[in-house]
Write a protein that holds these residues in place. Structure first.
Motif, PDB file in Angstrom:
ATOM      1  N   VAL A  69       0.840  -1.191   0.000  1.00 36.38           N
ATOM      2  CA  VAL A  69       0.000   0.000   0.000  1.00 36.38           C
ATOM      3  C   VAL A  69       0.877   1.244   0.000  1.00 36.38           C
ATOM      4  CG1 VAL A  69      -1.751   1.313   1.265  1.00 36.38           C
ATOM      5  CG2 VAL A  69      -1.819  -1.191   1.261  1.00 36.38           C
TER       6      VAL A  69
ATOM      7  N   LYS B 233      -6.521  -6.524   5.233  1.00 38.43           N
ATOM      8  CA  LYS B 233      -6.727  -5.974   6.579  1.00 38.43           C
ATOM      9  C   LYS B 233      -5.393  -5.638   7.237  1.00 38.43           C
ATOM     10  CE  LYS B 233      -8.964  -6.988  10.995  1.00 38.43           C
ATOM     11  NZ  LYS B 233      -9.763  -7.991  11.772  1.00 38.43           N
TER      12      LYS B 233
ATOM     13  N   LYS C 110      -3.758  -2.621   5.487  1.00 38.61           N
ATOM     14  CA  LYS C 110      -4.460  -1.391   5.875  1.00 38.61           C
ATOM     15  C   LYS C 110      -3.996  -0.929   7.259  1.00 38.61           C
ATOM     16  CE  LYS C 110      -9.222   0.231   6.682  1.00 38.61           C
ATOM     17  NZ  LYS C 110      -9.190   0.437   8.132  1.00 38.61           N
TER      18      LYS C 110
ATOM     19  N   GLU D  21      -2.054   2.594   8.197  1.00 43.08           N
ATOM     20  CA  GLU D  21      -2.629   3.516   9.186  1.00 43.08           C
ATOM     21  C   GLU D  21      -1.661   3.751  10.341  1.00 43.08           C
ATOM     22  OE1 GLU D  21      -7.392   2.548   8.433  1.00 43.08           O
ATOM     23  OE2 GLU D  21      -6.321   1.587  10.097  1.00 43.08           O
TER      24      GLU D  21
ATOM     25  N   GLU E 249      -8.488   6.974   8.554  1.00 46.27           N
ATOM     26  CA  GLU E 249      -8.853   5.619   8.136  1.00 46.27           C
ATOM     27  C   GLU E 249      -8.587   5.500   6.644  1.00 46.27           C
ATOM     28  OE1 GLU E 249     -12.641   2.490   8.076  1.00 46.27           O
ATOM     29  OE2 GLU E 249     -12.825   4.463   9.036  1.00 46.27           O
ATOM     30  N   ILE E 250      -7.939   4.433   6.274  1.00 47.42           N
ATOM     31  CA  ILE E 250      -7.595   4.218   4.866  1.00 47.42           C
ATOM     32  C   ILE E 250      -8.630   3.304   4.208  1.00 47.42           C
ATOM     33  CG2 ILE E 250      -5.910   3.177   3.294  1.00 47.42           C
ATOM     34  CD1 ILE E 250      -3.733   4.073   5.170  1.00 47.42           C
ATOM     35  N   ARG E 251      -9.081   3.718   3.036  1.00 45.02           N
ATOM     36  CA  ARG E 251      -9.964   2.861   2.232  1.00 45.02           C
ATOM     37  C   ARG E 251      -9.146   2.324   1.070  1.00 45.02           C
ATOM     38  NH1 ARG E 251     -13.681   3.337  -2.095  1.00 45.02           N
ATOM     39  NH2 ARG E 251     -13.289   5.573  -2.305  1.00 45.02           N
ATOM     40  N   LEU E 252      -8.923   1.021   1.105  1.00 38.55           N
ATOM     41  CA  LEU E 252      -8.081   0.391   0.098  1.00 38.55           C
ATOM     42  C   LEU E 252      -8.858   0.049  -1.165  1.00 38.55           C
ATOM     43  CD1 LEU E 252      -5.875  -2.089   2.163  1.00 38.55           C
ATOM     44  CD2 LEU E 252      -5.285   0.196   1.322  1.00 38.55           C
TER      45      LEU E 252
END
Length: 275
Positions: free
Chosen positions: A17, A32, A35, A39, A50-53
């Motif tokens: 990421v 998960k 992410k 974070e 909050e990260i939205r992948l």
């Protein structure tokens, strides 16, 4: 909490990421875990978010493009069925969409008040919405014809080309599909006066009850009336080949066993000759 969108790519057995706008990276065997890693990296530089992948790969991009095409096709089908006066419940059954989603699509389309452009084919009815005028019409009459139909079945046909789809009306409303329109009769085996007219814009209201409106493909620039048993006996030569808006009114006097029809058309889109 702030939400940040970041892409995740599969590298070996892990997800990698990269958080845009920050020199922060994350890594994990699962989405998960990747992410959480990203974070935690943001938290180290004082950014709580909050990260939205969004997982990325060539195959996933193809999948999303195909899903978008299906979604567009479903929305187009919803609008087309609505234009042909299908109920929202029937539209939901036909398209496989939830009833609430059908309502949302129609509400959004109504708010936009516009229709996407299309090429002149028999699917033109999917791309045009007719709006009943909210002000008195200023359109002028271009041409008209009238005659009497002997209706042997509880409907008669109006068509603008060679296709015959055996279209049936929906209850007491006119049904439109491509080059055909099926118009319900209040009685079978009856002679009914019919007037067909072309206008240079959305026409004024006709007499009686509006029983349907839609679009009709007229590639030959001519309208033909056909009754299932007695054959064609009424024609109107139109100005040009094209897609026409159509509204149908009916006067029905049940006590006197009398009915008459008024069909009014206007050009929506002119087609090149031979299209």
């Amino acid at each position: 909490m702030t939400e940040i969108e970041a892409s995740a790519t599969r590298t070996g057995r892990n997800w990698s990421v990269r958080v845009p706008g920050y020199l922060v990276y994350g890594r994990g065997a699962t989405l998960k875990a990747a992410k959480a890693s990203a974070e935690a990296g943001l938290a180290l530089i004082g950014v709580i978010a909050e990260i939205r992948l969004i997982p990325q790969s060539a195959e996933l991009e193809n999948l999303r493009a195909a899903e978008a095409e299906v979604e567009t096709a479903r929305e187009t089908a919803v609008r087309a069925l609505h234009l042909r006066k299908a109920s929202k419940r029937d539209i939901a059954i036909s398209t496989g969409l939830p009833y609430a989603q059908v309502k949302r699509i129609l509400a959004e389309h109504s708010e936009r008040g516009t229709a996407p452009e299309s090429s002149p084919t028999s699917t033109q009815t999917l791309h045009h919405e007719l709006m009943t005028p909210q002000v008195p019409s200023t359109a002028d009459l271009v041409d008209s014809t009238e005659g009497t139909l002997l209706i042997d079945y509880p409907f008669w046909m109006l068509y603008g080309g060679p296709s015959r789809e055996n279209l049936l009306p929906n209850g007491q409303e006119a049904a439109f599909a491509g080059e055909e329109c099926a118009i319900p009769s209040a009685q079978a085996r009856i002679s009914s006066p019919v007037t067909i007219s072309e206008w240079d814009g959305p026409p004024p209201a006709g007499p009686g009850e509006l029983i349907g409106e839609g679009t009709l493909d007229c590639p030959q620039g001519e309208l033909v009336v056909d009754t299932p048993a007695t054959g064609s006996d009424l024609r109107l030569r139109l100005g040009v080949p094209g897609l026409y808006g159509v509204r149908v009114w009916r006067i029905h006097e049940e006590a006197r066993e009398r009915q008459e029809f008024d069909v009014r058309l206007w050009l929506l889109e002119e087609w090149p000759p031979g299209s």
